[in-house]
Write a protein that holds these residues in place. Sequence first.
Motif, PDB file in Angstrom:
ATOM      1  N   SER A 198       0.859  -1.191   0.000  1.00 36.00           N
ATOM      2  CA  SER A 198       0.000   0.000   0.000  1.00 36.00           C
ATOM      3  C   SER A 198       0.898   1.246   0.000  1.00 36.00           C
ATOM      4  O   SER A 198       1.894   1.307   0.766  1.00 36.00           O
ATOM      5  CB  SER A 198      -0.918   0.016   1.227  1.00 36.00           C
ATOM      6  N   PRO A 199       0.590   2.268  -0.839  1.00 39.02           N
ATOM      7  CA  PRO A 199      -0.512   2.308  -1.813  1.00 39.02           C
ATOM      8  C   PRO A 199      -0.135   1.576  -3.076  1.00 39.02           C
ATOM      9  O   PRO A 199       1.026   1.230  -3.273  1.00 39.02           O
ATOM     10  CB  PRO A 199      -0.683   3.800  -2.070  1.00 39.02           C
ATOM     11  N   SER A 200      -1.086   1.363  -3.929  1.00 38.80           N
ATOM     12  CA  SER A 200      -0.821   0.630  -5.168  1.00 38.80           C
ATOM     13  C   SER A 200      -0.337   1.565  -6.287  1.00 38.80           C
ATOM     14  O   SER A 200       0.166   1.080  -7.293  1.00 38.80           O
ATOM     15  CB  SER A 200      -2.083  -0.115  -5.618  1.00 38.80           C
ATOM     16  N   LYS A 201      -0.478   2.913  -6.110  1.00 40.62           N
ATOM     17  CA  LYS A 201      -0.061   3.862  -7.149  1.00 40.62           C
ATOM     18  C   LYS A 201       0.437   5.138  -6.479  1.00 40.62           C
ATOM     19  O   LYS A 201      -0.181   5.636  -5.536  1.00 40.62           O
ATOM     20  CB  LYS A 201      -1.222   4.194  -8.094  1.00 40.62           C
ATOM     21  N   ILE A 202       1.570   5.655  -6.980  1.00 36.80           N
ATOM     22  CA  ILE A 202       2.173   6.868  -6.411  1.00 36.80           C
ATOM     23  C   ILE A 202       2.558   7.800  -7.562  1.00 36.80           C
ATOM     24  O   ILE A 202       3.028   7.338  -8.616  1.00 36.80           O
ATOM     25  CB  ILE A 202       3.412   6.527  -5.565  1.00 36.80           C
ATOM     26  N   VAL A 203       2.401   9.101  -7.330  1.00 33.47           N
ATOM     27  CA  VAL A 203       2.881  10.124  -8.260  1.00 33.47           C
ATOM     28  C   VAL A 203       4.031  10.845  -7.591  1.00 33.47           C
ATOM     29  O   VAL A 203       3.851  11.490  -6.547  1.00 33.47           O
ATOM     30  CB  VAL A 203       1.772  11.116  -8.627  1.00 33.47           C
ATOM     31  N   GLY A 204       5.226  10.717  -8.153  1.00 36.05           N
ATOM     32  CA  GLY A 204       6.389  11.380  -7.607  1.00 36.05           C
ATOM     33  C   GLY A 204       6.958  10.633  -6.437  1.00 36.05           C
ATOM     34  O   GLY A 204       7.734   9.688  -6.582  1.00 36.05           O
ATOM     35  N   THR A 205       6.608  10.976  -5.214  1.00 31.89           N
ATOM     36  CA  THR A 205       7.175  10.419  -3.999  1.00 31.89           C
ATOM     37  C   THR A 205       6.053   9.994  -3.066  1.00 31.89           C
ATOM     38  O   THR A 205       5.043  10.718  -2.931  1.00 31.89           O
ATOM     39  CB  THR A 205       8.060  11.460  -3.301  1.00 31.89           C
ATOM     40  N   GLY A 206       6.251   8.838  -2.411  1.00 30.61           N
ATOM     41  CA  GLY A 206       5.239   8.378  -1.475  1.00 30.61           C
ATOM     42  C   GLY A 206       5.804   7.354  -0.496  1.00 30.61           C
ATOM     43  O   GLY A 206       6.826   6.705  -0.743  1.00 30.61           O
ATOM     44  N   GLU A 207       5.153   7.191   0.663  1.00 30.23           N
ATOM     45  CA  GLU A 207       5.540   6.226   1.696  1.00 30.23           C
ATOM     46  C   GLU A 207       4.912   4.874   1.368  1.00 30.23           C
ATOM     47  O   GLU A 207       3.723   4.796   1.048  1.00 30.23           O
ATOM     48  CB  GLU A 207       5.088   6.713   3.070  1.00 30.23           C
ATOM     49  N   VAL A 208       5.721   3.799   1.481  1.00 28.67           N
ATOM     50  CA  VAL A 208       5.266   2.438   1.097  1.00 28.67           C
ATOM     51  C   VAL A 208       5.109   1.591   2.371  1.00 28.67           C
ATOM     52  O   VAL A 208       6.004   1.586   3.232  1.00 28.67           O
ATOM     53  CB  VAL A 208       6.258   1.779   0.125  1.00 28.67           C
ATOM     54  N   GLN A 209       3.970   0.871   2.498  1.00 22.65           N
ATOM     55  CA  GLN A 209       3.703  -0.030   3.627  1.00 22.65           C
ATOM     56  C   GLN A 209       3.399  -1.441   3.105  1.00 22.65           C
ATOM     57  O   GLN A 209       2.784  -1.608   2.041  1.00 22.65           O
ATOM     58  CB  GLN A 209       2.507   0.462   4.443  1.00 22.65           C
ATOM     59  N   ILE A 210       3.893  -2.451   3.919  1.00 24.79           N
ATOM     60  CA  ILE A 210       3.542  -3.854   3.658  1.00 24.79           C
ATOM     61  C   ILE A 210       2.425  -4.220   4.632  1.00 24.79           C
ATOM     62  O   ILE A 210       2.613  -4.122   5.860  1.00 24.79           O
ATOM     63  CB  ILE A 210       4.752  -4.794   3.849  1.00 24.79           C
ATOM     64  N   LEU A 211       1.274  -4.641   4.120  1.00 30.15           N
ATOM     65  CA  LEU A 211       0.100  -4.948   4.947  1.00 30.15           C
ATOM     66  C   LEU A 211      -0.177  -6.458   4.930  1.00 30.15           C
ATOM     67  O   LEU A 211       0.085  -7.161   3.933  1.00 30.15           O
ATOM     68  CB  LEU A 211      -1.123  -4.197   4.432  1.00 30.15           C
ATOM     69  N   VAL A 212      -0.676  -6.919   6.055  1.00 33.65           N
ATOM     70  CA  VAL A 212      -1.105  -8.335   6.122  1.00 33.65           C
ATOM     71  C   VAL A 212      -2.327  -8.501   5.264  1.00 33.65           C
ATOM     72  O   VAL A 212      -3.303  -7.756   5.407  1.00 33.65           O
ATOM     73  CB  VAL A 212      -1.395  -8.746   7.580  1.00 33.65           C
ATOM     74  N   GLN A 213      -2.263  -9.463   4.364  1.00 37.98           N
ATOM     75  CA  GLN A 213      -3.417  -9.723   3.508  1.00 37.98           C
ATOM     76  C   GLN A 213      -4.178 -10.980   3.973  1.00 37.98           C
ATOM     77  O   GLN A 213      -5.395 -10.980   4.006  1.00 37.98           O
ATOM     78  CB  GLN A 213      -2.966  -9.876   2.054  1.00 37.98           C
ATOM     79  N   ASN A 214      -3.417 -12.005   4.371  1.00 37.03           N
ATOM     80  CA  ASN A 214      -4.046 -13.260   4.862  1.00 37.03           C
ATOM     81  C   ASN A 214      -3.392 -13.597   6.191  1.00 37.03           C
ATOM     82  O   ASN A 214      -2.268 -14.122   6.247  1.00 37.03           O
ATOM     83  CB  ASN A 214      -3.840 -14.385   3.849  1.00 37.03           C
ATOM     84  N   PRO A 215      -4.072 -13.333   7.316  1.00 37.28           N
ATOM     85  CA  PRO A 215      -3.451 -13.577   8.628  1.00 37.28           C
ATOM     86  C   PRO A 215      -3.092 -15.042   8.859  1.00 37.28           C
ATOM     87  O   PRO A 215      -2.142 -15.348   9.593  1.00 37.28           O
ATOM     88  CB  PRO A 215      -4.510 -13.096   9.617  1.00 37.28           C
ATOM     89  N   ASP A 216      -3.837 -15.927   8.233  1.00 34.92           N
ATOM     90  CA  ASP A 216      -3.562 -17.364   8.467  1.00 34.92           C
ATOM     91  C   ASP A 216      -2.204 -17.757   7.913  1.00 34.92           C
ATOM     92  O   ASP A 216      -1.558 -18.717   8.407  1.00 34.92           O
ATOM     93  CB  ASP A 216      -4.658 -18.220   7.825  1.00 34.92           C
ATOM     94  N   LEU A 217      -1.788 -17.079   6.886  1.00 35.77           N
ATOM     95  CA  LEU A 217      -0.509 -17.432   6.288  1.00 35.77           C
ATOM     96  C   LEU A 217       0.655 -16.816   7.042  1.00 35.77           C
ATOM     97  O   LEU A 217       1.806 -17.170   6.799  1.00 35.77           O
ATOM     98  CB  LEU A 217      -0.475 -16.980   4.824  1.00 35.77           C
TER      99      LEU A 217
END
Length: 1333
Positions: free
Chosen positions: A447-466
């Motif tokens: 997250s986010p999936s699209k950035i213009v210029g500069t942006g902060e990138v995060q890794i989010l849990v998508q499937n907690p079971d995994l």
Amino acid sequence: MNSFTAGGKGPWHCHSASAQQPARQHPLCRGRRLGHRMAWRSLALLPFLLTAVSGNTAPFFNMSIVYVPEDLQLGQFAFQLTAIDIENDPLTYSISGSDAFYFSVDAQTGNVTLKNSLDREQQARLTLIVGVFDGINEAVSRRLAVIVEDRNDNAPVFQYLPYNTEIPENATLDSIIYTVFANDSDTGNASKVSYSIEEVIPDSTKNHWLFYILPNGSVVLNGSLDYAKNTFYQLKITAKDGGGLLHNVLTFQQSSTYLSVTIRDLPDLDPRFLNEPYSGSVPENCDLGTTVLTVTAIDRDTGVNDEISYSITNASLPFTINATTGTITVSGALDREELPNEEVLLEVTAREKNLNIYGNVSQATTLVTVVVTDVNDNKPQFYHCSLSSCNFSTDAQNTFTGNIIEHSSSRLPVSDLSIVAHDPDKGINSSYELYLQDANDKAFTVSPSKIVGTGEVQILVQNPDLVDYEISHVMVVQIIANDTGNPTDCCSTATVTIELIDSNDHIPEFPQSIYNLSVEENSPDGTIIIPNITAYDPDSGDLGRITYQLLPESIRKIFMVNATTGALLVLNGSLLDRETRSIYYANLQAKDGGNLVGTTVLEITVLDVNDMAPIIIGSYFISVEEGQNVSTQIQAMDNDEPGNPNSKLGFKILPGPFSNNFTINSDTGEMHSNEVLDREALDDERGQMVVTVEVYDHGVPQLSTLVNVTITVRDVNDNAPMFLNQSYEFSVFEDSPGSLVGKVEATDADRTEMNSRISFILQRTNGSSNFLIRSLHQGAGHYVGELTVDPDVYLDYDTMQQKFFSLVVQAKNMAADDVGDSANVSVVVNILDVNDEPPTILPASLQDVHVSENGTQQGLVHKLVASDPDTNHSLIFEELAVACFKEEGGVGDVCWDWFVLLPNGSVLVNSSDIDYELCDRVLLTLRAEDLYTEKGNRYSQNETLRILITDVNDNAPIFLPILETFVVVPETSTVGLQVATVKATDADTGPRGSITFSIVSVVLVEDNGVSRPFENLFGVVTTPEQGIYTGSIQVLSNLDSSLKGQYQVTVEAQDGDAPVHRAQTVLNLFTVDQSYRVRLQFVTTVEEVQTNSKQIEVALTRATKAGVYVVAIRRAEDTRASQVEPKSVMEAYFVYSNGTALDVNELTVLIQSDPLVLAELVNLGLAVIGPVEVTKPTKETELIGVIAGLAAFLLIFILVMTLVLVFTTKSYKRKLNAMKALKVATTLSPSVAQQGAGIPGTNQYNAEGANPMLNLTIDPSHDLGFHEDTSSVASLNSLDENTVDAPGDNVKVKQGKAQLTDSTDEEVLVAALNLKEPTKTVYINAAFTTTDL
């Protein structure tokens, strides 16, 4: 009645010639001898009456030459004819001859006056035939030479006009550029001419110092010239003579002309760039040789127009310029990201081929702005940093490490992970996508999936079971950043190692594993997002008591949770910025008493608020040649939420000077011109059109950004020259080489100096070789062609078959490649003959003009007409002199500005101050001038126009000041007696200035202040005398002698024509009391008393402390009541300053109380002090007096008739002198006497009231000057000029003068009356002279 007697001297006798009167005879004695002298005079004339001669000689002149000034005005005295006649016969004078036209003579007196104006310059000597006739002999005549004396009546006249010259602009300082010459036909100093420069055109204030002129007329350059500032100067040169008399006034004459100076251009100016400032754009990575723009410079020395080359000074930049055309192209690789600024400044120099006149290089420099536009040539990169502190100049990273608790809720971010993605491209070129690629891409998402210029990138849990610590302690994912706009080098990869954290069992459980919440960006602190989130824990007691906490810790800077209720609130709303971060993920931790924790995921979506204005991408400077269309697209972006009205953009053109010339697509921003562009339609010197575009979003409130689109329209030479007139026709005099014929004008609509430059050429036609034409720059695209006669050509009007030339002038555009860019015009030059006949003023237009005074007539009052036999004449009128007359005499220059003579012959009223009373006749001396005269006299004969001023009744009567006080003695004021006079004047003439006096009212103000009106008590008789009207106030009825006070008589003066004007004045007539009149008898003669009168008055003043006012000193007639034989009597009043007076008793007491004074008065001849008897006649005595008077009258009548028959002449003279002697009234003129007090009982009063009955203060030094006869004659009392200074309070005996010494007088009366000491005493007897005699 008290009286005393003192010793005296012998009686007084009248001797015809004795030592008693060595200076003058007594008036009666003089009258006695007057008749004898008149008889002897008649006998003396007898020999002349009996003289007769048998022959009579003719008169003759003893004069041969006279001198008359040429500025003598019409009607003034010129000289006098004087002939000698031995017999003194009455003579009659005459003048004749051809020059008698100028004069007229008074036949009786011989006075010669000027009839027509003189001009020494035309005729310096006149000859008259003068004649004289004595009535007996033949008339005698002879020639008389009249020398006309010079006066300064001519102004200097410039010769060899017109004055034109051409000089180079680098002419040296103090060099002579031209010499003028003016001639003055006067003589002496009046013919000496000096020169001055009065005005320099253009801008005389700045350029007046640029030239000066020498006494010989040489014009000298006093500064430096500059062709670029001025190509032409006109100098107004004034020639002034040395001055001379004109109308007896020192007068200076002057005239002016113009010197035209043309400046020849030289190469002394640097070139100048056109259409500054310069700006253009070029994309980065463009091909070498790409054209950016073209600069253009011209030589400011328009008369030289040197070749220009171009160069770039800062050569380190990747650009080059064509040295000839000025075209700038790309010469090296361009990388926008490597440049310090996307705008590059180039310094371009334009250099002329040849050196200037100073041997230096002529060059100019300008700055060119080149905007390097962005190209998508960079891929996104990853950096390990926080968004606020990233340094993108360092190397990018591709490995990162973070941690997360196992089985963390979906959308929970990995902790301790700081990843920032950055693309250095600009705008849309910096947009890229993010996604995960690896085996664990199912467990996590980016997250986010699209950035213009500069942006902060995060890794989010998508499937907690995994995300299971037991399966793997570490999980690895790869983040792909993909720039879809750059397929060649699109992507960057970052490897993220995620360490899993193990968790405990039996944790509190939330009903939902994830809560989707929302809050508006920039919400106020304390805003409740959700009131409560409750977790369930089956444990009981303290182990089941749950407290809530937000994780990670960084989220607690923005949000807060109520530890008891689980309510979620905004902690710091200023950090909520959707454009920076649109979604926040947090763990809401529920901890039980055993520190077992259950969590749920909070997905907090930041709702968009329209707080971001659109951002303009790039700048918009467009350069295009005229005749083309313009199309461009405005690029912009909005950082508000995509797909939301807040980020949806619209475009519109704001109203402005050029808003109607363009349209714009409101959705795409594409802007187009509505029609092809025309450089000539633009007023801007640089040819720029600035259109303001507003980029707006659709949010609420709506936000917008403005951007200026600058379109520079380059000029194209698409207009041919155009003459201002379809044809021209000029005239020039023959035999005038080098003279100006005329000017043709042409314009070129192109807007640049290069494209609008015009040159004039004479096409070859019949006679074109006789003329030259030169081009002069007047302004932008405006040129004048000066057509002149070739200096080497002399045109002869008489030898020409055709009196004109038909020429063709071509105006050619110098910058045109096409020979068709020119225009032709026909010019007809007429050759004129020389004007050599003087003009003439028509006599019919010189008739008298009548003008009313006071501005009642305005504007045109007369029109003069002149004629000239020449066909090519231009006549103007010139005023030479103005003469002002009142009746027969001159009145100076009071009327000099009343009228103005215009050059067209119109005589206008120039003033509203025309006053008939100042001047009734104005003489304008004038002449006509032919401006086209080339040879001979250009002026007509001097003529005179007479303007007669008509009177208007505009002045009210004015009373003259009354300088005397009038006194009425009721006992002696008979009906018809004149008691006062008033005088008034009126400045108007005729019936308008005639004055009639009338009595308006009579009021008696008594001593007690009571006012009583009277009617028909006084009347007034009006008498005119030389413009002054006198009103004699006369008694109409008997006055009541019992009334005491003053009469206030109001007199009105009225003029005699409408509108009637009136004026009033008030006269004060004082009444008197004779009871205080005292008689002093002296044993000395009248002459001795008069001689000693000053000592007598000083002694009396010292004794009484009162003012002594002598009424009369006369011979004693009745001495029966005295023991001595007095010879003279002095009658006087003794009055104090408070108005009280001494009677005879009080006077006697005071004199007797001072032995010293008494002894002095006795020594001076005083014998008796007594009152003046005033008796009122009874009716019986009046009747007896009338009868006795009639009898005496009859007796005297018979005696007189007898004497008349015997000695008619002798008796008449004796009576006349006797009556004159009886009417003698004054021994001292009032103007000579110092101010003294009036005398009670007489007509001598002052404003303080000398009459004791008035109870007013009195100034004994005031002389009222009232007497019957105002002429200054010798008094019968012989007291001429007896004015003395009275002593003060404390006076000592010094130098033989009797002075008071007693300052401590104890007597009550003297102390009470000692208020003011008299200063001067005036002896006068006016009203009682006849009675006393």
